[in-house]
Design a protein around this motif. Structure first.
Motif, mmCIF file in Angstrom:
data_model
loop_
_atom_site.group_PDB
_atom_site.id
_atom_site.type_symbol
_atom_site.label_atom_id
_atom_site.label_comp_id
_atom_site.label_asym_id
_atom_site.label_seq_id
_atom_site.Cartn_x
_atom_site.Cartn_y
_atom_site.Cartn_z
ATOM 1 N N TYR A 102 0.855 -1.181 0.000
ATOM 2 C CA TYR A 102 0.000 0.000 0.000
ATOM 3 C C TYR A 102 0.897 1.240 0.000
ATOM 4 O O TYR A 102 1.594 1.494 0.963
ATOM 5 N N TYR A 103 0.838 2.004 -1.052
ATOM 6 C CA TYR A 103 1.761 3.120 -1.219
ATOM 7 C C TYR A 103 1.583 4.191 -0.172
ATOM 8 O O TYR A 103 2.482 4.978 0.081
ATOM 9 N N SER A 104 0.424 4.273 0.455
ATOM 10 C CA SER A 104 0.152 5.331 1.415
ATOM 11 C C SER A 104 0.399 4.900 2.861
ATOM 12 O O SER A 104 0.221 5.707 3.772
ATOM 13 N N ASP A 105 0.798 3.663 3.070
ATOM 14 C CA ASP A 105 1.005 3.141 4.424
ATOM 15 C C ASP A 105 2.467 3.319 4.820
ATOM 16 O O ASP A 105 3.343 2.671 4.241
ATOM 17 N N PRO A 106 2.749 4.163 5.812
ATOM 18 C CA PRO A 106 4.155 4.376 6.195
ATOM 19 C C PRO A 106 4.840 3.100 6.693
ATOM 20 O O PRO A 106 6.062 2.984 6.604
ATOM 21 N N ASN A 107 4.066 2.161 7.196
ATOM 22 C CA ASN A 107 4.657 0.914 7.686
ATOM 23 C C ASN A 107 5.287 0.083 6.567
ATOM 24 O O ASN A 107 6.082 -0.818 6.839
ATOM 25 N N GLY A 108 4.929 0.395 5.339
ATOM 26 C CA GLY A 108 5.484 -0.350 4.219
ATOM 27 C C GLY A 108 6.801 0.192 3.703
ATOM 28 O O GLY A 108 7.387 -0.386 2.800
ATOM 29 N N TYR A 109 7.259 1.284 4.294
ATOM 30 C CA TYR A 109 8.500 1.920 3.853
ATOM 31 C C TYR A 109 9.619 1.588 4.834
ATOM 32 O O TYR A 109 9.516 1.886 6.023
ATOM 33 N N ALA A 110 10.684 1.021 4.316
ATOM 34 C CA ALA A 110 11.767 0.544 5.180
ATOM 35 C C ALA A 110 12.830 1.601 5.450
ATOM 36 O O ALA A 110 13.548 1.524 6.450
ATOM 37 N N TYR A 111 12.933 2.563 4.563
ATOM 38 C CA TYR A 111 14.010 3.550 4.671
ATOM 39 C C TYR A 111 13.423 4.951 4.785
ATOM 40 O O TYR A 111 12.521 5.316 4.032
ATOM 41 N N TRP A 112 13.991 5.713 5.721
ATOM 42 C CA TRP A 112 13.461 7.047 6.016
ATOM 43 C C TRP A 112 14.587 8.062 6.120
ATOM 44 O O TRP A 112 15.663 7.756 6.658
ATOM 45 N N GLY A 113 14.300 9.267 5.638
ATOM 46 C CA GLY A 113 15.203 10.371 5.865
ATOM 47 C C GLY A 113 14.960 10.977 7.232
ATOM 48 O O GLY A 113 14.029 10.593 7.945
ATOM 49 N N GLN A 114 15.727 11.978 7.578
ATOM 50 C CA GLN A 114 15.675 12.542 8.922
ATOM 51 C C GLN A 114 14.571 13.582 9.096
ATOM 52 O O GLN A 114 14.286 13.967 10.203
ATOM 53 N N GLY A 115 13.955 14.020 8.014
ATOM 54 C CA GLY A 115 12.894 15.002 8.119
ATOM 55 C C GLY A 115 13.387 16.429 7.948
ATOM 56 O O GLY A 115 14.493 16.771 8.332
ATOM 57 N N THR A 116 12.528 17.243 7.363
ATOM 58 C CA THR A 116 12.822 18.664 7.207
ATOM 59 C C THR A 116 11.572 19.449 7.573
ATOM 60 O O THR A 116 10.461 19.095 7.176
ATOM 61 N N GLN A 117 11.735 20.486 8.352
ATOM 62 C CA GLN A 117 10.597 21.243 8.890
ATOM 63 C C GLN A 117 10.071 22.234 7.859
ATOM 64 O O GLN A 117 10.834 23.029 7.292
ATOM 65 N N VAL A 118 8.770 22.195 7.672
ATOM 66 C CA VAL A 118 8.078 23.185 6.849
ATOM 67 C C VAL A 118 7.079 23.904 7.745
ATOM 68 O O VAL A 118 6.232 23.273 8.377
ATOM 69 N N THR A 119 7.197 25.209 7.791
ATOM 70 C CA THR A 119 6.288 26.018 8.597
ATOM 71 C C THR A 119 5.659 27.068 7.698
ATOM 72 O O THR A 119 6.360 27.825 7.034
ATOM 73 N N VAL A 120 4.325 27.079 7.680
ATOM 74 C CA VAL A 120 3.584 28.020 6.857
ATOM 75 C C VAL A 120 2.827 28.962 7.781
ATOM 76 O O VAL A 120 1.960 28.534 8.543
ATOM 77 N N SER A 121 3.145 30.232 7.696
ATOM 78 C CA SER A 121 2.487 31.219 8.539
ATOM 79 C C SER A 121 1.283 31.813 7.820
ATOM 80 O O SER A 121 1.269 31.925 6.586
ATOM 81 N N SER A 122 0.305 32.193 8.592
ATOM 82 C CA SER A 122 -0.931 32.753 7.995
ATOM 83 C C SER A 122 -0.824 34.245 7.787
ATOM 84 O O SER A 122 0.081 34.895 8.244
#
Length: 122
Positions: A102-122
């Motif tokens: 299932y392409y939308s299930d995070p449990n199916g992904y074995a490799y992950w990056g460290q993440g990058t923060q996105v902040t959108v102000s109103s």
């Protein structure tokens, strides 16, 4: 190994482009995608692209606004985000999976990056 970059602080309506650099020779054989996680919320599917870019998938909240692409020759994955909204604020993660069920299930992904923060102000 995956390395995400490109996050930042933007205003509502702005655009931002995230990139993910992958190491290894087998990148082209993997389905790769983006997920995001806001504070206090579960990790949410954003978009994914199958090997060779044959198919792309998007979460309902980003359809028509975000575009996922890959460059296998460079081992990179991008996410173009347009018309950003405050509710898009989250840590964005790139991920890779070999033929996920299932392409939308995070449990199916074995490799992950460290993440990058996105902040959108109103």
């Amino acid at each position: 190994q995956l390395q995400a970059s490109g996050g930042g602080l933007v205003q509502a309506g702005d655009s931002l482009r995230l990139s993910c650099a992958a190491s290894g020779r087998a990148f082209s054989t993997y389905t790769v995608g983006w997920f995001r996680q806001a504070p206090g919320k579960e990790r949410e599917f954003v978009a994914s692209i199958r090997r060779s870019g044959s198919n792309t998938y998007y979460g309902d909240s980003v359809k028509g606004l975000f575009t996922i692409s890959r460059a296998d020759a460079k081992n990179t994955l991008d996410l173009q985000m347009n018309s950003l909204k405050p509710e898009d604020t989250a840590v964005y993660y790139c991920a890779a999976a070999y033929a996920p069920r299932y392409y939308s299930d995070p449990n199916g992904y074995a490799y992950w990056g460290q993440g990058t923060q996105v902040t959108v102000s109103s």
